[in-house]
Design a protein around this motif. Structure first.
Motif, mmCIF file in Angstrom:
data_model
loop_
_atom_site.group_PDB
_atom_site.id
_atom_site.type_symbol
_atom_site.label_atom_id
_atom_site.label_comp_id
_atom_site.label_asym_id
_atom_site.label_seq_id
_atom_site.Cartn_x
_atom_site.Cartn_y
_atom_site.Cartn_z
ATOM 1 N N VAL A 134 9.796 -43.624 -38.382
ATOM 2 C CA VAL A 134 8.811 -43.118 -39.166
ATOM 3 C C VAL A 134 7.779 -42.411 -38.534
ATOM 4 C CG1 VAL A 134 7.069 -43.785 -40.883
ATOM 5 C CG2 VAL A 134 9.207 -44.987 -40.959
ATOM 6 N N VAL A 135 7.651 -41.347 -38.961
ATOM 7 C CA VAL A 135 6.482 -40.233 -38.386
ATOM 8 C C VAL A 135 5.606 -39.985 -39.452
ATOM 9 C CG1 VAL A 135 8.162 -39.257 -36.664
ATOM 10 C CG2 VAL A 135 8.201 -38.010 -38.939
ATOM 11 N N PRO A 136 4.338 -39.689 -38.985
ATOM 12 C CA PRO A 136 3.927 -39.691 -37.512
ATOM 13 C C PRO A 136 3.857 -40.974 -36.914
ATOM 14 C CG PRO A 136 1.998 -39.550 -39.022
ATOM 15 C CD PRO A 136 3.073 -39.604 -40.019
ATOM 16 N N LEU A 137 4.091 -40.763 -35.527
ATOM 17 C CA LEU A 137 4.235 -41.694 -34.684
ATOM 18 C C LEU A 137 2.746 -42.602 -34.762
ATOM 19 C CD1 LEU A 137 6.269 -40.002 -31.786
ATOM 20 C CD2 LEU A 137 7.146 -41.755 -33.335
ATOM 21 N N PRO A 138 2.876 -43.725 -34.172
ATOM 22 C CA PRO A 138 1.624 -44.536 -34.124
ATOM 23 C C PRO A 138 0.566 -43.699 -33.124
ATOM 24 C CG PRO A 138 3.536 -45.915 -33.946
ATOM 25 C CD PRO A 138 3.947 -44.755 -33.954
ATOM 26 N N ARG A 139 -0.522 -43.767 -33.574
ATOM 27 C CA ARG A 139 -1.476 -43.305 -32.436
ATOM 28 C C ARG A 139 -2.395 -44.353 -31.742
ATOM 29 N NH1 ARG A 139 1.455 -39.138 -33.987
ATOM 30 N NH2 ARG A 139 0.419 -37.562 -34.924
ATOM 31 N N THR A 140 -2.046 -45.575 -32.105
ATOM 32 C CA THR A 140 -2.432 -46.800 -31.161
ATOM 33 C C THR A 140 -1.381 -47.759 -30.789
ATOM 34 O OG1 THR A 140 -2.580 -48.077 -33.280
ATOM 35 C CG2 THR A 140 -4.661 -46.677 -32.654
ATOM 36 N N TRP A 141 -1.501 -48.508 -30.013
ATOM 37 C CA TRP A 141 -0.468 -49.482 -29.202
ATOM 38 C C TRP A 141 -1.263 -50.844 -29.051
ATOM 39 C CZ3 TRP A 141 4.362 -49.533 -28.578
ATOM 40 C CH2 TRP A 141 5.043 -50.323 -27.883
ATOM 41 N N ASP A 142 -0.472 -51.792 -29.709
ATOM 42 C CA ASP A 142 -0.851 -53.228 -29.635
ATOM 43 C C ASP A 142 0.161 -54.027 -28.564
ATOM 44 O OD1 ASP A 142 -1.689 -55.551 -30.178
ATOM 45 O OD2 ASP A 142 -0.978 -56.066 -31.827
ATOM 46 N N GLY A 143 -0.167 -53.761 -27.545
ATOM 47 C CA GLY A 143 0.502 -54.330 -26.222
ATOM 48 C C GLY A 143 0.028 -53.785 -24.814
ATOM 49 N N PRO A 144 1.029 -54.079 -23.797
ATOM 50 C CA PRO A 144 0.518 -53.468 -22.526
ATOM 51 C C PRO A 144 0.548 -52.095 -22.477
ATOM 52 C CG PRO A 144 2.759 -54.667 -22.418
ATOM 53 C CD PRO A 144 1.966 -54.998 -23.618
ATOM 54 N N MET A 145 -0.389 -51.679 -21.762
ATOM 55 C CA MET A 145 -0.443 -50.056 -21.705
ATOM 56 C C MET A 145 -1.270 -49.920 -20.334
ATOM 57 S SD MET A 145 -1.795 -47.441 -24.321
ATOM 58 C CE MET A 145 -3.438 -48.199 -24.554
ATOM 59 N N GLU A 146 -0.533 -48.971 -19.663
ATOM 60 C CA GLU A 146 -1.090 -48.455 -18.143
ATOM 61 C C GLU A 146 -1.730 -47.359 -18.588
ATOM 62 O OE1 GLU A 146 1.760 -48.608 -15.294
ATOM 63 O OE2 GLU A 146 2.252 -50.766 -15.608
ATOM 64 N N THR A 147 -2.567 -46.719 -17.512
ATOM 65 C CA THR A 147 -3.246 -45.636 -17.546
ATOM 66 C C THR A 147 -2.861 -44.818 -16.158
ATOM 67 O OG1 THR A 147 -5.289 -46.390 -18.817
ATOM 68 C CG2 THR A 147 -5.499 -44.228 -17.581
ATOM 69 N N ALA A 148 -2.473 -43.431 -16.613
ATOM 70 C CA ALA A 148 -1.810 -42.893 -15.405
ATOM 71 C C ALA A 148 -2.957 -41.856 -14.791
ATOM 72 C CB ALA A 148 -0.608 -41.690 -15.850
ATOM 73 N N ASP A 149 -2.660 -41.569 -13.475
ATOM 74 C CA ASP A 149 -3.604 -40.815 -12.854
ATOM 75 C C ASP A 149 -2.883 -39.473 -12.770
ATOM 76 O OD1 ASP A 149 -5.530 -39.341 -11.149
ATOM 77 O OD2 ASP A 149 -5.046 -40.640 -9.291
ATOM 78 N N THR A 150 -3.776 -38.420 -13.523
ATOM 79 C CA THR A 150 -3.228 -37.171 -13.524
ATOM 80 C C THR A 150 -4.010 -36.133 -12.850
ATOM 81 O OG1 THR A 150 -4.223 -36.906 -15.746
ATOM 82 C CG2 THR A 150 -2.125 -37.633 -15.848
ATOM 83 N N SER A 151 -4.878 -36.785 -12.191
ATOM 84 C CA SER A 151 -5.581 -35.841 -11.228
ATOM 85 C C SER A 151 -5.096 -34.675 -10.783
ATOM 86 C CB SER A 151 -6.963 -36.671 -10.603
ATOM 87 O OG SER A 151 -6.168 -37.305 -9.641
ATOM 88 N N ALA A 152 -4.065 -35.132 -9.844
ATOM 89 C CA ALA A 152 -3.363 -34.326 -9.052
ATOM 90 C C ALA A 152 -2.887 -33.044 -9.676
ATOM 91 C CB ALA A 152 -2.148 -35.044 -8.521
ATOM 92 N N TYR A 153 -2.734 -33.021 -11.044
ATOM 93 C CA TYR A 153 -2.181 -31.660 -11.839
ATOM 94 C C TYR A 153 -3.565 -30.847 -12.152
ATOM 95 C CZ TYR A 153 1.728 -34.409 -12.325
ATOM 96 O OH TYR A 153 2.780 -34.923 -11.931
ATOM 97 N N ASN A 154 -4.724 -31.245 -11.751
ATOM 98 C CA ASN A 154 -6.094 -30.385 -12.104
ATOM 99 C C ASN A 154 -5.652 -28.946 -11.459
ATOM 100 O OD1 ASN A 154 -6.865 -32.344 -13.800
ATOM 101 N ND2 ASN A 154 -8.294 -32.986 -12.141
ATOM 102 N N ALA A 155 -5.263 -29.009 -10.277
ATOM 103 C CA ALA A 155 -5.270 -27.624 -9.612
ATOM 104 C C ALA A 155 -3.781 -26.905 -10.070
ATOM 105 C CB ALA A 155 -5.496 -27.844 -8.010
ATOM 106 N N HIS A 156 -2.870 -27.644 -10.685
ATOM 107 C CA HIS A 156 -1.675 -26.985 -10.921
ATOM 108 C C HIS A 156 -1.528 -26.914 -12.571
ATOM 109 C CE1 HIS A 156 2.147 -26.199 -8.917
ATOM 110 N NE2 HIS A 156 2.597 -26.469 -9.948
#
Length: 265
Positions: free
Chosen positions: A228-250
């Motif tokens: 079913v879409v739209p896909l969920p915009r929330t998540w009930d479970g484990p979730m990590e956070t990626a470090d995307t700072s390396a892309y700021n200059a790219h």
């Protein structure tokens, strides 16, 4: 606890770095993301925007697809850097070849998916990646193609004719305010492919900034219609956070103003 899915949210999946081996002897850097506790129902092979203008396997729509779609839609997401392309995962061997030598890169990705029995293979190209899809992606193991912001700059009428003859599904998501090809012209150009579906994305621009959720919904709608879409915009479970700072200059925004010989996409 239920949490909002943000740009750098990483949902559970089995993720592994992979190496693609091309027929002309290059090793390409990649990653495969699979559902954490089940087999995938379909597979996305992501072909990124122009690397000379900042495109890479971690261009934001594809990065978020890998972060979310194995968990939300049961999909395998295969991303890789074409020849000479950099990302945090590393740089693929070789040099950018203006969509010519890249035929071997596309073939290597399809071969990898076939060898590893990944199901129902869809090519998802973005900008330059749509040209690679149309030029080099018509393979017996490919179910269909989804094109994000297709400029139709490297690919030509002969490529559209081959896809038309194949009968394989083609969906073009075309931003209303695209820099290179907007919906009215896209409708005319893709008329050469009777089965092609051109979806005008109101308010969107070439880089899809702020529109990732809409793009992922449209991809899932076609690749796994049981979800079913739209896909969920929330998540009930484990979730990590990626470090995307390396892309700021790219950042992909950089590729708007960088001159490059030949066609621009």
């Amino acid at each position: 606890m239920t949490a909002k899915i943000r740009a750098n949210s990483v949902l559970p999946a089995r993720r592994e770095p992979i190496t693609l081996h091309t027929a002309d002897g290059l090793d390409l850097v990649g990653e495969l993301a699979l559902p954490a506790d089940s087999e995938p129902v379909a597979t996305l092979v992501c072909l990124h925007p122009l690397p000379t203008h900042g495109g890479m396997m971690d261009s934001h729509v594809f990065r978020k697809a890998a972060f979310r779609l194995p968990a939300l839609a049961g999909l395998a997401v295969l991303r890789f850097n074409t020849r000479g392309t950099w990302s945090v995962q590393g740089r693929s061997q070789g040099e950018f070849d203006n969509a010519a030598g890249e035929r071997y890169d596309v073939a290597a990705a399809i071969e990898y998916a076939e060898f590893h029995d990944l199901p129902d293979l869809w090519l998802v190209g973005w900008s330059f990646g749509t040209d690679l899809t149309l030029m080099h992606g018509l393979d017996p193991h490919v179910t269909g193609a989804i094109l994000l912001s297709p400029p139709l700059r490297y690919s030509g009428p002969e490529d559209l004719a081959r896809w038309a003859e194949s009968g394989k599904p083609v969906t073009a998501l075309v931003p209303e305010h695209d820099d290179y090809l907007q919906p009215p012209e896209a409708t005319e150009r893709f008329a050469a492919v009777p089965q092609a579906e051109v979806v005008a994305m109101a308010g969107s621009k070439h880089l899809w900034v702020g529109d990732t959720e809409r793009v992922l919904d449209e991809i899932v709608r076609r690749v796994n219609p049981a979800v079913v879409v739209p896909l969920p915009r929330t998540w009930d479970g484990p979730m990590e956070t990626a470090d995307t700072s390396a892309y700021n200059a790219h950042n992909l925004d950089a590729y708007r103003d960088v001159p490059v010989p030949g066609p621009l996409s």
